[in-house]
Motif scaffolding. Structure first.
Motif, PDB file in Angstrom:
ATOM      1  N   LEU A 117       0.863  -1.186   0.000  1.00 44.18           N
ATOM      2  CA  LEU A 117       0.000   0.000   0.000  1.00 44.18           C
ATOM      3  C   LEU A 117       0.894   1.228   0.000  1.00 44.18           C
ATOM      4  O   LEU A 117       1.941   1.239   0.633  1.00 44.18           O
ATOM      5  CB  LEU A 117      -0.896   0.009   1.247  1.00 44.18           C
ATOM      6  CG  LEU A 117      -1.815  -1.193   1.387  1.00 44.18           C
ATOM      7  CD1 LEU A 117      -2.720  -1.000   2.594  1.00 44.18           C
ATOM      8  CD2 LEU A 117      -2.641  -1.394   0.131  1.00 44.18           C
ATOM      9  N   TYR A 118       0.460   2.276  -0.711  1.00 37.81           N
ATOM     10  CA  TYR A 118       1.254   3.503  -0.735  1.00 37.81           C
ATOM     11  C   TYR A 118       1.090   4.198   0.607  1.00 37.81           C
ATOM     12  O   TYR A 118      -0.008   4.672   0.928  1.00 37.81           O
ATOM     13  CB  TYR A 118       0.782   4.415  -1.871  1.00 37.81           C
ATOM     14  CG  TYR A 118       0.694   3.700  -3.205  1.00 37.81           C
ATOM     15  CD1 TYR A 118       1.768   2.940  -3.682  1.00 37.81           C
ATOM     16  CD2 TYR A 118      -0.449   3.759  -3.974  1.00 37.81           C
ATOM     17  CE1 TYR A 118       1.683   2.280  -4.885  1.00 37.81           C
ATOM     18  CE2 TYR A 118      -0.535   3.095  -5.192  1.00 37.81           C
ATOM     19  CZ  TYR A 118       0.529   2.353  -5.641  1.00 37.81           C
ATOM     20  OH  TYR A 118       0.456   1.694  -6.832  1.00 37.81           O
ATOM     21  N   PRO A 119       2.151   4.271   1.406  1.00 37.53           N
ATOM     22  CA  PRO A 119       1.978   4.744   2.779  1.00 37.53           C
ATOM     23  C   PRO A 119       1.600   6.224   2.866  1.00 37.53           C
ATOM     24  O   PRO A 119       1.092   6.665   3.876  1.00 37.53           O
ATOM     25  CB  PRO A 119       3.338   4.495   3.429  1.00 37.53           C
ATOM     26  CG  PRO A 119       4.284   4.259   2.327  1.00 37.53           C
ATOM     27  CD  PRO A 119       3.514   3.863   1.115  1.00 37.53           C
ATOM     28  N   HIS A 120       1.888   6.974   1.807  1.00 36.04           N
ATOM     29  CA  HIS A 120       1.623   8.410   1.875  1.00 36.04           C
ATOM     30  C   HIS A 120       0.265   8.767   1.283  1.00 36.04           C
ATOM     31  O   HIS A 120      -0.035   9.932   1.104  1.00 36.04           O
ATOM     32  CB  HIS A 120       2.730   9.167   1.161  1.00 36.04           C
ATOM     33  CG  HIS A 120       2.928   8.735  -0.266  1.00 36.04           C
ATOM     34  ND1 HIS A 120       3.139   7.418  -0.622  1.00 36.04           N
ATOM     35  CD2 HIS A 120       2.933   9.435  -1.410  1.00 36.04           C
ATOM     36  CE1 HIS A 120       3.285   7.346  -1.930  1.00 36.04           C
ATOM     37  NE2 HIS A 120       3.156   8.546  -2.436  1.00 36.04           N
ATOM     38  N   MET A 121      -0.553   7.764   0.968  1.00 34.46           N
ATOM     39  CA  MET A 121      -1.870   8.061   0.410  1.00 34.46           C
ATOM     40  C   MET A 121      -2.946   7.471   1.314  1.00 34.46           C
ATOM     41  O   MET A 121      -2.732   6.458   1.969  1.00 34.46           O
ATOM     42  CB  MET A 121      -2.016   7.420  -0.974  1.00 34.46           C
ATOM     43  CG  MET A 121      -1.080   7.965  -2.033  1.00 34.46           C
ATOM     44  SD  MET A 121      -1.457   7.156  -3.589  1.00 34.46           S
ATOM     45  CE  MET A 121      -0.128   7.776  -4.603  1.00 34.46           C
TER      46      MET A 121
END
Lengths: 410, 277, 356, 305
Positions: free
Chosen positions: C86-90
């Motif tokens: 998972l994209y951690p910054h989204m």
């Protein structure tokens, strides 16, 4: 140009920077002038001269770079190595020979008119002559003298000394005062060797003998060194001279802790500003076998590869006008190098300056020889070894003389 | 057996205090020298106290020296060289972290070697180089050299950090339809921001503090960086105005120290990830 | 949706060969599980389908179009990663909607499709959170959501459940299967867990050391494993193996173990007398015998699992496991007799491991 | 796609390589070339001189003295830094009241340039006006002011101590980074196994910190070996050359005495010394470290195992 220069640079991209493309388009002749920084007045003074000159000569742009003395030689060295020399520069006269022998310095004989030449005091012109050619013009001169704290002398009941024996006695009496040292002895950094030469010369010795070999192995040199060492050992100087550079010795004097120092005229304005209540007197160095003082000149030289020699010379002539010279000498506390300025009343009547100027007839100069800096460094090291007691004076001086002779014979 | 937190804290502070005193000593020294009247600089016996705060020293110093200019120069050089180092290091670190290619080992060794070169050892050659490109007395010569000397470390740190960013994230974005560029800018680089900040700080500090190269490359007073400016005030003068020198060091140091103390926790975090891998 | 054809695919990293020519046909709408021990090359194969690894030799086609040279973004496949990726910054919403955004869909469409996916996966409440704030199971759902929002031709799963705890794994297993039954998207699923394979797959591909050992439905593999490897790998507790020699005796064909024990074997087989074989029997195919029937075994450990008891005993100098659904009161040291139904016995050639 | 993938990494490395080659590679070559020539007072190359500059350097007693002092300087500063930084990092890694303040203070020297630190200390160590003497006299530790920089042994010691002081922040940061990455469960396991605090340090912390200690050693050695400002500003290598190390000697030769050929030779010798040291280090690192990028490249099923 100056105040915006960093922004100009910032605005130019790095890529352009790499190509060196930010050369301002100028139709003027530009003369680069490297100035040694004597004090915080130096830069502004020369900017003023340049501004006045540019007003008269709008086609010439004088670009001044002020460089601290300590880094000046490094700067010029890398400039020469890199081929980016200025057109004219102030240098220490002691470097001139190296510059001349490497073909870096331009001979001024072709430019120098007899009238202009005659404005200089001959004593100061002499060190700039290499192989019969005039390689530079004296730009600043000072002579050295002894300065004593008259209040302390009064308190100690000592008489101002005229020879070394009296000097030694006075130091003894002064040192007997609480928290007072008779003699302020410089032991590190720039001109540590000069502090020794004062003693060397007045004892009748010299840096080089007549045959060109080192004079450090002479009996006079030994006597001069032993005197200092004895005074250190007998606590007639401040403790640990090797921790005191020129400036720090003078600070002791300003604080009234030291009775006698050897100094230059530039100390006077400092004392007036920082220790106005200190009473002092300028005296010649104590005499041994000879009378002597150290004459120090700095030289204005022109670089051989300058392509704007005429414009540069025009500026030099301008800067040597009496009004500017007076301003410079007074501002920095130098002795005059031109006859007209020297003729001013001030240099005869002012007790401070006249005390320094009095020594000029018998002033000695550092020899203009190759590798002078290295030789001076050996002398400094030797003195430090003697002061610290790491070596006996005689052995140390012999060794130093041998090293210097090796360098001389290279 | 477990010490109470209070007891432990006291013990630790006592243990650390000698070091802290030595660390804080120069700061105190700087401060009390910078604000004391000139005629109290050389009193004997020396003492910490002084008669009055003389804040005018700062104003005098600012007026007499080119301090403001030097400050701007230092900022320009440090920021630009850091930016340049990062711009060049990021792709290199990415390649080292994500790709396998011939010459990778040699490249790393080369970087290590550049770390060993002290600017002072190379100062002559560097100077000639800059002369050839007409960059002497140009702040950009410092930008280039600082960036080059910092790059080994920045690449190293960034690569270690990049190794900790899961490769699956980029792969997932490719699956989602991103090309390499989008994946780099939308996914990878945002995640690498902390590493870039930490690395940037290192590079900034190094550039901010560098002395020898600035001394050699910069000729005119108006281009001085702060360390050279301060050094010029003590070197070979007939007289050193210590209160001005110290006022200068205070001004040059305090802002950096404040920013630095705010950022230091990130530095440690960065070190945990970087440097050693 | 599309079929996936893998034809003679090889993969080598320098001199190291990871795949030695693999061919699998995956039909449209099929759920295929690649299973095998660590290092067998199954993940590599999956990543080659995804386009994350280059194909050294052979070809892969999706929907009959060879995609060897097609970059991952243009293959129209969705993938769920083991660590979710998972994209951690989204936010969760942005994670799920990212692929649609890249395809320049309108905001309204993205919102409605993300919403739809979130409903399917029960994620409505979490859309504005960042992945960091979610539990493992929730993250897993987001990863699923990211795949299913796409309407991709093929779903790829790379051990998606291995980071979950046992209970959640079982739940998610069912959910994924249910999802597939609903969407019917062709799926390739990699796992090292044979239970996952058996429960989820339409067809299983068992891989070992870069080769395909057997392809078949779960029950085919369980009932007629093609070789010793598959027999051993599929089923838990795994099949019991006893080495012996084929012999004919008064009671028909038997396998004579090294200690002389005779074990009943199927009467029809492809082997010859005196052949060295491995005698395989699944734990549930042992039965208790009395009198002279079966062979004697000594009980060592008894493990009740609630529904069954598992008895570990020494039979013909081998340790074997037998499962009974009656609650026998055995104790360690008891002597019992175990019989096998010859119809449920598997014989393998001892030298090649191939089923006889 | 294959060929594109092959060349991208090289393209990505090229810019940085280019700059490094330009700024560092070229001057090294230039230096080597210079060292083989007779060089004028101002760096103009004269005749080819072979190894004359090197023999000249090796015939100079000051070179050996400086080399020896460089070794003492490097070993003492790096050793002292490590000895202080490790316990400091251990303390700062533990939780206690005011830890963040303590961390900030310990890191402070980093924020000042070495030059300024040296300038300030030079002022503080001033014999008559220096506040170090003032403090010590106020505390009645000493009765008379000490002239700290008057004799070489005392001055060199002071310089080493300051060298240590300014190296502590960087080193402590590395160690703190290392400590924060140590696995907590090992400590818990060791407590269960009955380890004391010292045992934990000896058998867990120290071995696990080894890579961090190694890096601290190598980087510090490189930095300290080449460090000019402290000694230059405080004593310029004096008195009587008693605090000269190779860099100050080199600096004087090049920029005071204009012996650029000899200076280039010394530069190369210094480079050689560091190269040998680093080569040893690389061997050490290669042995200790499995290339962390390999698992990335070689990703395969074993990840799940």
């Amino acid at each position: 140009m100056k105040p915006i220069s960093w922004k100009t640079i910032a605005a130019s991209t790095l890529a352009i920077g790499v190509l060196g493309a930010i050369v301002p388009a100028q139709s003027q002749t530009r003369v680069d002038f490297t100035v040694a920084e004597y004090s915080s007045n130096t830069g502004p003074y020369f900017e003023q001269v340049a501004a006045a000159f540019e007003k008269e000569n709008p086609d010439i742009d004088i670009k001044i770079q002020v460089v601290p003395w300590d880094t000046l030689l490094q700067r010029l060295t890398s400039d020469i190595a890199g081929g980016t020399t200025p057109d004219i520069s102030i240098i220490g006269t002691r470097w001139l020979l190296d510059f001349a022998s490497q073909g870096v310095a331009e001979s001024l004989d072709a430019h120098l008119t007899p009238e202009f030449k005659s404005t200089f005091i001959d004593t100061f012109m002499a060190p700039s002559v290499v192989d019969g050619k005039i390689m530079g013009l004296p730009v600043a001169a000072s002579a050295r003298a002894m300065m004593i704290n008259t209040d302390l002398f009064e308190k100690a009941g000592a008489t101002p000394p005229t020879n070394w024996d009296e000097f030694y006695d006075a130091a003894k009496k002064l040192s007997a005062l609480p928290d007072t040292f008779g003699f302020g002895l410089q032991g590190k950094e720039i001109e540590t060797d000069a502090y020794y030469y004062y003693s060397l010369w007045t004892h009748g010795g010299d840096i080089l003998k007549a045959d060109g070999t080192s004079g450090l192995d002479s009996p006079e040199a030994l006597k001069a060194a032993v005197l200092y060492k004895t005074m250190i050992d007998e606590r007639l100087t401040q403790p640990s001279p090797t921790n005191y550079n020129r400036e720090e010795v003078f600070n002791l004097f300003k604080q009234g802790k030291v009775g006698m120092v050897f100094t230059f005229p530039m100390l006077i304005p400092q004392i007036k500003a920082e220790a106005p209540n200190l009473h002092y007197k300028i005296m010649p160095f104590p005499e041994g076998k000879a009378k002597a003082t150290y004459g120090v000149t700095d030289t204005l030289m022109m670089f051989a590869n300058s392509d704007v020699k005429d414009a540069a010379w025009k500026f030099i002539e301008f800067a040597y006008k009496d009004e500017w010279r007076t301003k410079f000498d007074h501002g920095e506390g130098f002795l005059p190098v031109t006859k007209n300025v020297a003729a001013e009343e001030f240099y005869k009547t002012d007790p401070d300056i006249s005390g320094f100027a009095a020594g000029l007839p018998y002033a000695k100069f550092a020899p203009t020889i190759a590798n002078w800096e290295e030789i001076a460094d050996i002398t400094v090291r030797t003195m430090q070894q003697i002061y610290l007691g790491q070596q006996a004076p005689e052995a140390a001086l012999q060794a130093a003389a041998a090293q210097i002779n090796t360098i001389r014979s290279k | 057996m477990m010490m109470s937190r209070l007891k432990k804290s006291i013990l630790y502070w006592v243990l650390l205090s000698p070091l802290m005193i030595v660390i804080l000593f120069p700061f105190g020294l700087m401060f009390v020298t910078a604000v004391r009247p000139r005629d109290e600089l050389f009193v004997y016996p020396p003492r910490w106290t002084f008669s009055e705060f003389h804040w005018g020293n700062f104003v005098d110093m600012w007026g007499k020296t080119n301090f403001g200019g030097a400050l701007l120069n230092s900022l320009y050089v440090s920021v630009s060289s850091t930016a340049l180092a990062l711009v060049l290091s990021i792709p290199a670190a990415y390649a080292l972290s994500r790709h396998r290619f011939r010459g990778k080992g040699s490249y790393r060794n080369f970087l290590l070697m550049t770390q060993m070169m002290s600017p002072i050892v190379l100062v002559l050659g560097l100077f000639r180089l800059m002369v050839q490109f007409g960059l002497v007395n140009n702040l950009n010569s410092l930008v280039l050299t600082y960036a080059a000397f910092n790059m080994a470390f920045t690449i190293w740190m960034l690569q270690s950090y990049f190794n900790t960013i899961p490769r699956e994230l980029e792969e997932a974005s490719w699956m989602d339809g991103a090309n390499h560029f989008v994946s780099l800018t939308k996914i990878f680089l945002p995640l690498a921001v902390p590493a870039m900040v930490v690395t940037g700080i290192f590079s900034f500090i190094n550039s901010w503090n560098e002395f020898v190269l600035a001394l050699t490359m910069i000729r005119s007073t108006e281009n001085y960086t702060l360390p050279v400016q301060i050094f010029a005030q003590v070197a070979g003068r007939y007289q050193i105005e210590w209160h001005h020198v110290m006022a200068g060091t205070v001004l040059a140091t305090v802002p950096v120290a404040i920013v630095f103390s705010w950022l230091q926790r990130y530095l440690i975090r960065g070190m945990a990830l970087g440097a050693v891998k | 949706m599309a079929s996936v054809e893998i034809r003679g695919v090889e993969k080598a990293f320098g001199a190291a060969k990871i795949l030695h020519g693999v061919s699998i046909d995956i039909k449209d709408q099929e759920f295929v599980v690649l299973v095998g021990p660590s290092g067998c090359g199954k993940s590599t194969l999956l990543r080659m389908i995804a386009g994350l690894e280059s194909i050294s030799k052979g070809e892969i086609a999706i929907g009959s179009k060879v995609i060897n040279k097609v970059p991952p973004k243009d293959r129209d496949i969705a993938m769920v990663f083991q660590n979710y990726a998972l994209y951690p910054h989204m936010s969760v919403f942005d994670n799920i909607g990212f692929s649609l955004k890249l395809r320049k869909r309108t905001k309204g469409e993205i919102a409605s499709r993300v919403q739809e996916a979130a409903e399917i996966l029960n994620l409505q409440k979490y859309l504005q959170r960042s992945p960091r704030q979610l539990s493992g199971g929730q993250r897993q759902r987001v990863a699923m959501g990211r795949a299913l929002v796409r309407d991709a031709q093929v779903f790829l799963y790379d051990e998606p459940l291995s980071n979950l705890d046992a209970k959640l794994r079982v739940t998610m297993r069912t959910e994924i299967k249910a999802l597939h039954q609903r969407l019917k998207t062709t799926s390739v699923y990699v796992t090292h867990d044979q239970i996952e394979a058996l429960t989820m797959a339409d067809r299983i591909v068992v891989m070992n050391a870069g080769r395909v050992e057997q392809v078949g439905t779960p029950l085919q593999l369980y009932d007629t494993p093609a070789n010793l490897f598959v027999a051993d790998f599929i089923g838990s507790p795994s099949m019991n193996f006893i080495e012996g020699t084929l012999a004919r005796s008064d009671i028909g064909v038997v396998v004579e173990a090294v200690d002389g024990t005779r074990l009943a074997a199927p009467q029809e087989f492809g082997g010859r007398e005196g052949q060295k074989v491995v005698y395989g029997v699944r734990p549930e195919h042992f039965s208790l015998a009395t009198g002279d029937a079966g062979s004697e075994a000594v009980v060592e450990v008894v493990e009740p699992t609630g529904a069954n008891i598992e008895v570990f005993a020494t039979l013909a100098a081998e340790r074997v496991c037998a499962i009974f659904n009656q609650r026998h009161p055995f104790k360690p040291g008891d002597k019992i007799r175990l019989a096998t139904d010859p119809d449920h016995v598997h014989l393998f050639d001892a030298a090649t491991g191939v089923r006889l | 796609m294959k060929s594109a993938l092959r060349s991208t990494p090289l393209l990505m490395i090229l810019p940085s390589l280019g700059l490094a080659m330009f700024v560092i590679g070229y001057p090294i070559v230039d230096l080597a070339w210079t060292s083989l020539h007779e060089v004028s007072r101002f760096g103009q190359l004269r005749d080819f001189a072979g190894l004359y500059n090197f023999t000249d350097v090796f015939g100079e007693p000051l070179f050996y003295e400086s080399l020896w002092r460089t070794i003492i300087w490097t070993v003492a500063v790096v050793g002292g830094t490590l000895l202080i930084s490790l316990p400091v990092a251990l303390v700062l890694n533990d939780d206690f009241i005011g830890r963040s303040l303590a961390r900030v203070i310990i890191m402070l020297p980093w924020a000042i340039s070495l030059t300024m630190t040296a300038v300030v200390w030079r002022w503080g160590l001033n014999g008559r006006a220096g506040l170090l003497n003032a403090t010590l006299m106020d505390l009645h530790v000493i009765a008379e002011p000490i002239e700290w920089l008057a004799t070489a042994p005392l001055a060199f010691t002071a310089e080493i101590l300051i060298g240590i002081l300014v190296s502590i922040p960087f080193t402590t940061t590395i160690f703190l980074g290392g400590l924060s990455s140590l696995p907590q469960d090992s400590y818990e396991a060791s407590v269960v196994d009955g380890a004391t605090g010292w045992d934990q340090f000896r058998y867990i912390t120290l071995p696990l910190m080894k890579p961090f200690i190694n890096i601290a050693i190598v980087l510090n050695v490189i930095y300290v070996f080449n460090s000019l400002p402290i000694i230059w500003v405080m004593t310029e290598g004096g008195p009587a050359n008693g605090t000269d190390i190779l860099v100050t000697y080199l600096y004087k030769l090049a920029f005071r005495f204009g012996q650029l050929g000899k200076a280039s030779a010394i530069s190369l010798i210094m480079f050689g010394v560091l190269l040998i040291f680093t080569a040893l280090y690389v061997v050490m690192v290669m042995r200790a470290e499995t290339d962390s990028t390999v698992d990335g490249e070689h990703k395969d099923d074993d990840v799940a195992a």
